[in-house]
Motif scaffolding. Structure first.
Motif, mmCIF file in Angstrom:
data_model
loop_
_atom_site.group_PDB
_atom_site.id
_atom_site.type_symbol
_atom_site.label_atom_id
_atom_site.label_comp_id
_atom_site.label_asym_id
_atom_site.label_seq_id
_atom_site.Cartn_x
_atom_site.Cartn_y
_atom_site.Cartn_z
ATOM 1 N N PHE A 89 17.342 -5.939 -17.301
ATOM 2 C CA PHE A 89 17.833 -6.399 -16.000
ATOM 3 C C PHE A 89 18.319 -7.841 -16.022
ATOM 4 N N SER A 90 18.414 -8.442 -17.180
ATOM 5 C CA SER A 90 18.829 -9.852 -17.269
ATOM 6 C C SER A 90 20.253 -10.059 -16.787
ATOM 7 N N ASN A 91 21.079 -9.027 -16.925
ATOM 8 C CA ASN A 91 22.472 -9.152 -16.494
ATOM 9 C C ASN A 91 22.682 -8.804 -15.013
ATOM 10 N N SER A 92 21.634 -8.406 -14.317
ATOM 11 C CA SER A 92 21.762 -8.055 -12.895
ATOM 12 C C SER A 92 21.929 -9.319 -12.049
ATOM 13 N N ALA A 93 22.461 -9.119 -10.836
ATOM 14 C CA ALA A 93 22.724 -10.268 -9.951
ATOM 15 C C ALA A 93 21.439 -10.961 -9.538
ATOM 16 N N ASP A 94 20.382 -10.210 -9.364
ATOM 17 C CA ASP A 94 19.107 -10.792 -8.925
ATOM 18 C C ASP A 94 17.994 -10.204 -9.772
ATOM 19 N N SER A 95 18.006 -10.548 -11.072
ATOM 20 C CA SER A 95 17.038 -9.974 -12.003
ATOM 21 C C SER A 95 15.617 -10.399 -11.683
ATOM 22 N N LEU A 96 15.439 -11.650 -11.206
ATOM 23 C CA LEU A 96 14.088 -12.135 -10.921
ATOM 24 C C LEU A 96 13.428 -11.323 -9.821
ATOM 25 N N GLU A 97 14.195 -10.985 -8.791
ATOM 26 C CA GLU A 97 13.624 -10.235 -7.669
ATOM 27 C C GLU A 97 13.190 -8.842 -8.104
ATOM 28 N N ILE A 98 14.031 -8.142 -8.859
ATOM 29 C CA ILE A 98 13.702 -6.762 -9.225
ATOM 30 C C ILE A 98 12.555 -6.718 -10.228
ATOM 31 N N THR A 99 12.510 -7.666 -11.189
ATOM 32 C CA THR A 99 11.378 -7.680 -12.133
ATOM 33 C C THR A 99 10.081 -8.051 -11.432
ATOM 34 N N THR A 100 10.160 -8.926 -10.429
ATOM 35 C CA THR A 100 8.955 -9.266 -9.657
ATOM 36 C C THR A 100 8.440 -8.050 -8.911
ATOM 37 N N ASP A 101 9.345 -7.244 -8.331
ATOM 38 C CA ASP A 101 8.923 -6.031 -7.636
ATOM 39 C C ASP A 101 8.283 -5.040 -8.607
ATOM 40 N N ILE A 102 8.834 -4.930 -9.819
ATOM 41 C CA ILE A 102 8.254 -4.016 -10.813
ATOM 42 C C ILE A 102 6.863 -4.479 -11.219
ATOM 43 N N GLU A 103 6.683 -5.790 -11.424
ATOM 44 C CA GLU A 103 5.362 -6.316 -11.759
ATOM 45 C C GLU A 103 4.367 -6.068 -10.631
ATOM 46 N N ASN A 104 4.792 -6.217 -9.384
ATOM 47 C CA ASN A 104 3.897 -5.934 -8.252
ATOM 48 C C ASN A 104 3.448 -4.472 -8.273
ATOM 49 N N ARG A 105 4.387 -3.591 -8.553
ATOM 50 C CA ARG A 105 4.036 -2.164 -8.588
ATOM 51 C C ARG A 105 3.059 -1.873 -9.723
ATOM 52 N N ILE A 106 3.269 -2.491 -10.909
ATOM 53 C CA ILE A 106 2.358 -2.290 -12.035
ATOM 54 C C ILE A 106 0.967 -2.812 -11.690
ATOM 55 N N ALA A 107 0.901 -3.969 -11.014
ATOM 56 C CA ALA A 107 -0.391 -4.517 -10.603
ATOM 57 C C ALA A 107 -1.112 -3.569 -9.652
ATOM 58 N N GLU A 108 -0.377 -2.958 -8.708
ATOM 59 C CA GLU A 108 -0.995 -1.998 -7.779
ATOM 60 C C GLU A 108 -1.548 -0.799 -8.538
ATOM 61 N N MET A 109 -0.805 -0.301 -9.523
ATOM 62 C CA MET A 109 -1.259 0.873 -10.280
ATOM 63 C C MET A 109 -2.491 0.546 -11.124
ATOM 64 N N PHE A 110 -2.533 -0.653 -11.725
ATOM 65 C CA PHE A 110 -3.718 -1.067 -12.473
ATOM 66 C C PHE A 110 -4.941 -1.160 -11.551
ATOM 67 N N ALA A 111 -4.757 -1.716 -10.354
ATOM 68 C CA ALA A 111 -5.869 -1.839 -9.413
ATOM 69 C C ALA A 111 -6.376 -0.467 -8.985
ATOM 70 N N GLU A 112 -5.470 0.497 -8.785
ATOM 71 C CA GLU A 112 -5.888 1.850 -8.413
ATOM 72 C C GLU A 112 -6.660 2.515 -9.549
ATOM 73 N N LEU A 113 -6.210 2.306 -10.807
ATOM 74 C CA LEU A 113 -6.913 2.895 -11.953
ATOM 75 C C LEU A 113 -8.318 2.333 -12.104
ATOM 76 N N LEU A 114 -8.459 1.021 -11.980
ATOM 77 C CA LEU A 114 -9.775 0.401 -12.110
ATOM 78 C C LEU A 114 -10.713 0.866 -11.008
ATOM 79 N N ALA A 115 -10.177 0.982 -9.770
ATOM 80 C CA ALA A 115 -11.018 1.430 -8.661
ATOM 81 C C ALA A 115 -11.388 2.898 -8.818
ATOM 82 N N LYS A 116 -10.471 3.721 -9.320
ATOM 83 C CA LYS A 116 -10.737 5.156 -9.480
ATOM 84 C C LYS A 116 -11.798 5.427 -10.539
#
Length: 549
Positions: free
Chosen positions: A35-62
C-alpha cells in the motif's frame, strides 16, 4: 520455555512469542510495501493494524491466555488474507478452519456518521438490517406522535449505540469483509466517492442556486395560499376581538356620559379626581372627553367592518364631520385642562392659634369627632330642628376616605413652650395666584372641640359646597406641656404624623387595643410603658417555658 517480547499495536500492548513476532513483522512489512503507492497508505495500514489488534484481543479473551503464539498469528493472517491472496484475483481462496472463518460477515450496530440528519441512529439501524434509511426515519417520525415515544427512543439509542469512528467500524456496520481485500476495496470506494464529489462540485453549484430560488418561490406561494385560506379566518377572528373590545368601551362611555350629565349619578363631583373639575364647566368637560374618546373608537369599528368584513362605508362628508368634531373636542379638552392646571400655580397658607384648657391630672384624651355638622342650607332642607331635635347625627364617613378627596388633615403632637396646651391650625391651598390661593385657604373651615380633657378632631377639612378642589390642607400641631399623659384613640392612627400606635401597643403586650398611651418628655412624645404589666407577662411566659421543658 519460549522467549516472549512486548509489542505495541496502535496503543494496545501485547505479549508475543519471538517466532510469532517475526511472522507478524514480515506480514506487516508486506502490507505496508503493497500500500506504499496508495494516496493515503498511512490511514489504511493504521486501520489494518487496529483490526489485527482487535482480533488478537478476542483470541486472548476466548482462550483465557496472556501470550500470542505462532498459531494465533497464522490464524489472523489467514483471516485477513495475505498480499498474494488478493493480488491474484483469479486464485481460489484456501479453506478456512480458524475461528474467524465464515461465509458471511456479521453486521454490528453503529451510528453512521456519513449518512445522518441528527445523530446517525436511523442510518445505523438501516445498515444493520440492510434496508433503506428512509423507512427507519419514517417509523421514528410516526412514533413521535404516539406519546413522544419516538423522540425518547431516539435519544436512548443515541446515547447507548457507539459511533462508527474507524474504517473497521464502518465496514462492520455494513457487513463488509474485514480483510486486506476488504480494506483495499473500501478505501478505493471511498477515494472514488471523494473524486466524484469533487468533479461534480462545479456542476452542483449552479443547480443549488436554482433550488434556493425555487424554494423561496414555493415558500411565498404556499404562504399566500395560507393567508388566502386559514390566514383569512385568523384575521377575521382578530377583527371580531377588536370589535367586541371597541363596542364594550363605546357602551361604557355612553352609559357614563348619561349617568354623569343626565342623572348626576352618585354625585360624581363629591369624589376625587372629579372634585378638581367641580365647577360650572364640568358638563362641558365631560362632553368633550366623551367625543375625544368615542370618535376614535367609532372609527376603529367602521374601518374594521369595512376592511375585514367588507360591510359598512364611511362617506367623505361623514368622515370630515367626525374629524372636525374630534378636533374641536380635543382642543376644548386641552383648553380646560390648561385652565384647571393654572389654578394650582401658586400656594398660600395662614395659621390660627387656639389656647386650650388644661386638663385635670394633666391627662388628655384624643379622639375622632363623629358628630355630623350641617350647613345652614342643609339644616333648612332636612328640617333638622323639627326632625332631629335633641338628637346627635353620627358621621362615619371617615371610613370611606379613599372614595373622597386625598386626606387633607394631619396631626402633629409636640412639646409646648408654655405650661398649658396649645393647638396651632395651619391652613393651606393653591390657586392661580397668591391672592386666589389665600382666598381658597380662607374659604375652608375645620371643626375642633374640647370637652374637659377630651380633644376631638374632625376627619376632614370642610370647604364651601360646589367648589372645585385646590389642594386644601390643614396641619394641626397640638403642643402639650412636659409630663402630660396622652391617650390616643386607634381611629386617629392614619391622621397622626411621627406617632406609631401599633408599636406602642406591642411594647405593652396589648392585642387589638382601642387606644394607646403616650407621655410628653423633654425629647418629645414617647410611648408610656406599663412596666408592671410587661414584667408580669414576661414572667408568665418564662414560667410556661420552664413547665414545657
Amino acid at each position: 520455555m519460549n522467549k516472549t517480547i512486548i509489542i505495541n499495536i496502535n496503543g494496545i500492548v501485547f505479549h508475543i512469542e519471538e517466532e510469532a513476532y517475526e511472522i507478524l513483522k514480515n506480514y506487516m512489512t508486506d502490507v505496508k510495501r503493497h500500500f506504499s503507492n496508495s494516496a493515503d497508505s498511512l490511514e489504511i495500514t493504521t486501520d489494518i493494524e487496529n483490526r489485527i489488534a482487535e482480533m488478537f484481543a478476542e483470541l486472548l479473551a476466548k482462550d483465557n491466555k496472556q501470550v500470542i503464539v505462532e498459531q494465533d498469528v497464522n490464524a489472523v493472517i489467514e483471516q485477513m488474507g495475505s498480499v498474494a491472496d488478493f493480488e491474484n484475483a483469479d486464485e481460489e481462496e484456501k479453506p478456512r478452519t480458524n475461528p474467524f472463518a465464515s461465509t458471511a460477515e456479521t453486521r454490528r450496530l453503529f451510528r453512521d456518521p456519513d449518512d445522518h440528519l441528527i445523530g446517525g441512529v436511523c442510518a445505523g439501524i438501516a445498515n444493520y438490517f440492510d434496508i433503506d434509511a428512509v423507512w427507519i426515519r419514517l417509523i421514528f417520525a410516526v412514533c413521535v406522535f404516539i406519546g413522544g415515544s419516538g423522540m425518547l427512543l431516539y435519544c436512548i439509542l443515541w446515547i447507548i449505540v457507539p459511533k462508527a469512528v474507524t474504517r473497521a467500524d464502518r465496514m462492520a456496520m455494513k457487513g463488509e469483509k474485514q480483510n486486506l481485500q476488504g480494506f483495499k476495496k473500501n478505501f478505493e470506494e471511498e477515494l472514488s466517492s471523494v473524486k466524484q464529489n469533487l468533479s461534480n462540485f462545479g456542476n452542483e453549484a449552479r443547480p443549488f442556486v436554482y433550488k434556493a430560488r425555487d424554494f423561496a418561490g414555493d415558500f411565498f406561494h404556499h404562504l399566500g395560499i395560507f393567508l388566502a385560506g386559514t390566514g383569512r379566518v385568523l384575521v377575521k377572528m382578530i377583527g371580531v376581538f377588536i370589535l367586541v373590545v371597541c363596542f364594550g368601551f363605546a357602551i361604557a362611555l355612553v352609559v357614563g356620559l348619561i349617568a354623569f350629565i343626565g342623572f348626576d349619578a352618585g354625585n360624581p363631583h363629591a369624589f376625587f379626581p372629579f372634585t378638581i373639575i367641580a365647577n360650572e364647566h364640568a358638563d362641558n368637560i365631560y362632553v368633550c372627553a366623551f367625543f375625544a374618546a368615542f370618535i376614535p373608537l367609532l372609527s376603529i369599528i367602521l374601518v374594521t367592518l369595512k376592511g375585514i368584513f367588507n360591510v359598512g362605508n364611511i362617506g367623505r362628508s361623514t368622515g370630515t364631520v367626525f374629524l372636525v368634531i374630534w378636533l374641536c373636542s380635543l382642543s376644548l379638552l386641552i383648553y380646560y385642562a390648561v385652565k384647571i392646571s393654572s389654578n394650582f400655580r401658586e400656594s398660600a397658607r395662614f395659621t390660627k392659634t387656639i389656647n386650650l384648657k388644661p386638663a385635670k391630672n394633666n391627662t388628655y384624651y384624643i379622639d375622632l369627632n363623629n358628630i355630623k355638622y350641617f350647613s345652614h342650607d342643609d339644616s333648612v332642607r332636612l328640617d333638622i330642628k323639627d326632625h332631629f331635635r335633641n338628637m346627635v347625627v353620627i358621621d362615619d364617613r371617615y371610613n370611606n376616605f379613599n372614595d373622597n378627596e386625598p386626606r387633607s388633615v394631619s396631626i402633629i403632637i409636640e412639646k409646648s413652650d408654655v405650661k398649658y396646651p396649645v393647638l396651632v391650625e395651619t391652613y393651606s391651598a393653591k390657586g392661580s395666584n397668591y391672592d386666589n390661593a389665600l382666598y381658597n385657604a380662607g374659604s375652608t373651615s375645620y371643626v375642633f372641640a374640647q370637652q374637659d380633657s377630651v380633644l376631638k378632631f374632625d376627619y376632614s377639612l370642610r370647604k364651601r359646597p360646589h367648589i372645585s378642589w385646590h389642594d386644601e390642607e390643614i396641619e394641626l400641631t397640638l403642643k402639650l406641656p412636659v409630663n402630660a399623659k396622652v391617650v390616643i384613640d386607634q381611629k386617629l392612627d392614619n391622621y397622626l404624623r411621627d406617632v406609631n400606635l401599633y408599636d406602642c401597643n406591642q411594647t405593652n403586650k396589648k392585642n387589638n387595643p382601642n387606644t394607646a398611651t403616650f407621655i410628653m418628655t423633654d425629647n418629645g412624645l414617647q410611648c408610656k410603658v406599663d412596666t408592671i404589666v410587661t414584667a408580669k407577662k414576661d414572667s408568665v411566659k418564662a414560667d410556661s417555658t420552664q413547665n414545657g421543658q
